[in-house]
Motif scaffolding. Structure first.
Motif, PDB file in Angstrom:
ATOM      1  N   VAL A  56      -8.204  -1.482   5.197  1.00  0.00           N
ATOM      2  CA  VAL A  56      -8.394  -2.198   3.934  1.00  0.00           C
ATOM      3  C   VAL A  56      -9.641  -3.076   4.066  1.00  0.00           C
ATOM      4  O   VAL A  56      -9.852  -3.706   5.116  1.00  0.00           O
ATOM      5  CB  VAL A  56      -7.151  -3.071   3.624  1.00  0.00           C
ATOM      6  CG1 VAL A  56      -7.445  -4.061   2.502  1.00  0.00           C
ATOM      7  CG2 VAL A  56      -5.978  -2.178   3.252  1.00  0.00           C
TER       8      VAL A  56
ATOM      9  N   THR B  15      -1.581  -3.961  -4.848  1.00  0.00           N
ATOM     10  CA  THR B  15      -2.334  -3.470  -3.705  1.00  0.00           C
ATOM     11  C   THR B  15      -3.509  -4.393  -3.368  1.00  0.00           C
ATOM     12  O   THR B  15      -3.891  -5.261  -4.155  1.00  0.00           O
ATOM     13  CB  THR B  15      -2.887  -2.066  -3.987  1.00  0.00           C
ATOM     14  OG1 THR B  15      -3.880  -2.159  -5.024  1.00  0.00           O
ATOM     15  CG2 THR B  15      -1.775  -1.122  -4.416  1.00  0.00           C
TER      16      THR B  15
ATOM     17  N   PHE C 141       6.095   2.244   1.071  1.00  0.00           N
ATOM     18  CA  PHE C 141       4.809   1.559   1.085  1.00  0.00           C
ATOM     19  C   PHE C 141       4.686   0.750   2.367  1.00  0.00           C
ATOM     20  O   PHE C 141       5.675   0.444   3.039  1.00  0.00           O
ATOM     21  CB  PHE C 141       4.650   0.647  -0.136  1.00  0.00           C
ATOM     22  CG  PHE C 141       5.805  -0.283  -0.394  1.00  0.00           C
ATOM     23  CD1 PHE C 141       5.946  -1.471   0.320  1.00  0.00           C
ATOM     24  CD2 PHE C 141       6.753   0.017  -1.366  1.00  0.00           C
ATOM     25  CE1 PHE C 141       7.000  -2.327   0.085  1.00  0.00           C
ATOM     26  CE2 PHE C 141       7.815  -0.837  -1.610  1.00  0.00           C
ATOM     27  CZ  PHE C 141       7.941  -2.014  -0.886  1.00  0.00           C
TER      28      PHE C 141
ATOM     29  N   ARG D  11      -4.366   1.271   4.414  1.00  0.00           N
ATOM     30  CA  ARG D  11      -3.834   1.921   3.216  1.00  0.00           C
ATOM     31  C   ARG D  11      -4.089   3.420   3.315  1.00  0.00           C
ATOM     32  O   ARG D  11      -4.927   3.877   4.102  1.00  0.00           O
ATOM     33  CB  ARG D  11      -4.496   1.357   1.963  1.00  0.00           C
ATOM     34  CG  ARG D  11      -5.993   1.610   1.878  1.00  0.00           C
ATOM     35  CD  ARG D  11      -6.614   0.871   0.710  1.00  0.00           C
ATOM     36  NE  ARG D  11      -8.062   1.042   0.665  1.00  0.00           N
ATOM     37  CZ  ARG D  11      -8.867   0.300  -0.100  1.00  0.00           C
ATOM     38  NH1 ARG D  11      -8.343  -0.658  -0.859  1.00  0.00           N
ATOM     39  NH2 ARG D  11     -10.164   0.518  -0.098  1.00  0.00           N
TER      40      ARG D  11
ATOM     41  N   TRP E  41      -4.800   7.388   7.101  1.00  0.00           N
ATOM     42  CA  TRP E  41      -4.901   5.952   6.811  1.00  0.00           C
ATOM     43  C   TRP E  41      -6.349   5.495   6.943  1.00  0.00           C
ATOM     44  O   TRP E  41      -7.133   6.050   7.716  1.00  0.00           O
ATOM     45  CB  TRP E  41      -4.032   5.142   7.779  1.00  0.00           C
ATOM     46  CG  TRP E  41      -2.572   5.446   7.644  1.00  0.00           C
ATOM     47  CD1 TRP E  41      -1.854   6.378   8.334  1.00  0.00           C
ATOM     48  CD2 TRP E  41      -1.651   4.821   6.759  1.00  0.00           C
ATOM     49  NE1 TRP E  41      -0.541   6.382   7.934  1.00  0.00           N
ATOM     50  CE2 TRP E  41      -0.381   5.433   6.967  1.00  0.00           C
ATOM     51  CE3 TRP E  41      -1.750   3.818   5.799  1.00  0.00           C
ATOM     52  CZ2 TRP E  41       0.753   5.067   6.260  1.00  0.00           C
ATOM     53  CZ3 TRP E  41      -0.628   3.453   5.097  1.00  0.00           C
ATOM     54  CH2 TRP E  41       0.613   4.064   5.326  1.00  0.00           C
TER      55      TRP E  41
ATOM     56  N   GLU F 108       0.855  -1.188   0.000  1.00  0.00           N
ATOM     57  CA  GLU F 108       0.000   0.000   0.000  1.00  0.00           C
ATOM     58  C   GLU F 108       0.893   1.241   0.000  1.00  0.00           C
ATOM     59  O   GLU F 108       1.576   1.520   0.978  1.00  0.00           O
ATOM     60  CB  GLU F 108      -0.914  -0.010   1.219  1.00  0.00           C
ATOM     61  CG  GLU F 108      -1.756  -1.271   1.366  1.00  0.00           C
ATOM     62  CD  GLU F 108      -2.654  -1.523   0.167  1.00  0.00           C
ATOM     63  OE1 GLU F 108      -3.068  -0.539  -0.492  1.00  0.00           O
ATOM     64  OE2 GLU F 108      -2.952  -2.695  -0.111  1.00  0.00           O
TER      65      GLU F 108
END
Length: 417
Positions: free
Chosen positions: A325, A272, A224, A300, A322, A217
């Motif tokens: 997910v 992702t 990431f 993510r 953030w 992510e």
């Protein structure tokens, strides 16, 4: 007593440790790959003997094979001797616990399936009662010729034989096409599967969808959020299912496994969690079973930044922006069609079983395999694993320590529709 690394190989991690493996090599240019296979088998702890046809002996040195295997290399000229109390082909056939024939040429294939015993290799294959992995290799025109196709079809029906057809690629004759022998890592993997499971193709006619590896992510162009998953567990699940006859699709994040281990799989690479979710939505309707082995990132960025952050900016950005997910496993369960079976995974630390029970009740999948990630012999980046399998007929089944491939076989047996 042997004191090298092969002698010390752990059978829990190396399923071939302590096994007697006969390697039969016939006349194809792919024979040049077999010294690496023999060396790898010895390093895994197997006891290896080699058998080489006259044409193969022109391509790969019997002396080299004898040195690598730590045993004499057997040739046609050795089959009959007044000094031997028994015919060599009978001795080799009864000695072997596993047989690898690689490469299997058109000539050796024809001799075998038609019961001709006019060479040491042919006689040994007819005499052995051990499981045999047969890896074909030849020119594309030879492979697609009617005679070879008929012989290959006959071999499919042989008891105790696991046929491994060639793949497409650049051949030694400079032709692009089918005929390329499976790579050494594939041969070793298939031999381990033959040892662990046998030649039965109980997944034939079934379609399995597997996810593997981490997702990434992005925070900015240079950073990431991810995790240390190599993807090995999912890849081994996919390959074991393929060798058991399944049609397998592998959706995977960035993997850190040998690329040869992906040979023969229909792969869908993603980066992702959103990429993986789109692939699963598209592929789920065609699957009879799903193994959700991927280690999907939990969070993510709402919006990845277009420029690299400075260290000062990074500390600020890490504190906000953030979002969770979506739960991909829960999404699979909500969309599944009748009869579709789903296996989830839970990588846990601390009290694995208690956390697994809660997660299984929450997710609603048929099976859940939970393993520790805070122990040296399990979890990310190692070849062994252990844990608990929840669901199915076993209720709560303790999965004892073993190789990830051995555990993959257990999971496939439980998951099979």
């Amino acid at each position: 007593m042997r004191t090298d690394s092969a002698a010390a190989a752990d059978p829990l991690v190396h399923p071939l440790a302590g096994r007697r493996v006969l390697v039969g090599i016939s006349g194809s240019i792919a024979a040049v790959k077999l010294p690496l296979v023999v060396s790898s088998l010895v390093q895994c702890g197997a006891e290896v003997r080699c058998l080489v046809t006259p044409s193969a002996a022109q391509l790969v040195s019997p002396v080299a094979l004898a040195s690598l295997s730590r045993n004499p290399c057997n040739l046609d000229a050795d089959q009959w001797s007044h000094r031997a109390a028994r015919p060599l082909h009978v001795e080799l056939a009864e000695w072997s616990e596993l047989v690898l024939v690689a490469p299997l040429s058109a000539t050796s294939l024809g001799r075998w399936v038609h019961g001709l015993a006019d060479s040491l290799l042919a006689s040994t294959l007819l005499a052995t009662e051990a499981p045999v992995l047969a890896a074909a290799a030849m020119n594309t025109s030879m492979w697609i010729s009617p005679g070879v196709r008929r012989n290959w079809e006959l071999l499919q029906g042989f008891e105790r034989v696991l046929p491994l057809g060639p793949t497409a690629g650049l051949l030694a004759c400079d032709r692009q096409g089918d005929g390329r022998m499976a790579e050494p890592q594939q041969l070793l993997l298939a031999l381990q599967c033959l040892q662990l499971w046998g030649w039965q193709r109980d997944w034939a006619g079934l379609r399995l969808l597997v996810t593997a590896g981490p997702t990434r992510e992005p925070l900015d162009p240079a950073r990431f959020l991810t995790n240390p998953s190599s993807g090995l567990m999912g890849v081994l699940l996919a390959q074991a299912a393929r060798l058991r006859g399944a049609e397998v699709t592998l959706v995977h994040g960035p993997l850190t496994v040998d690329s040869q281990l992906l040979e023969g799989l229909a792969c869908v690479p993603v980066q992702t969690a959103a990429d993986m979710e789109r692939a699963l939505v598209r592929l789920q309707p065609c699957a009879d079973a799903i193994a959700m082995a991927a280690a999907v990132a939990d969070h993510r960025r709402q919006q990845p930044l277009p420029h690299k952050l400075t260290k000062e900016e990074l500390s600020v950005e890490l504190a906000s922006g953030w979002q969770p997910v979506p739960d991909l496993l829960a999404g699979l369960v909500s969309r599944r069609h009748p009869g579709q079976r789903i296996l989830g995974f839970a990588a846990q630390s601390g009290d694995v079983l208690a956390q697994a029970r809660a997660k299984w009740a929450r997710k609603g999948c048929d099976l859940l395999f939970a393993n520790p990630i805070d122990q040296a012999d399990a979890g990310f980046g190692v070849n062994s694993n252990h844990g608990w399998l929840l669901g199915g007929q076993g209720g709560e089944q303790r999965i004892e320590p073993g190789s990830k491939l051995a555990i993959a076989q257990q999971l496939l047996t439980a998951l099979r529709p």
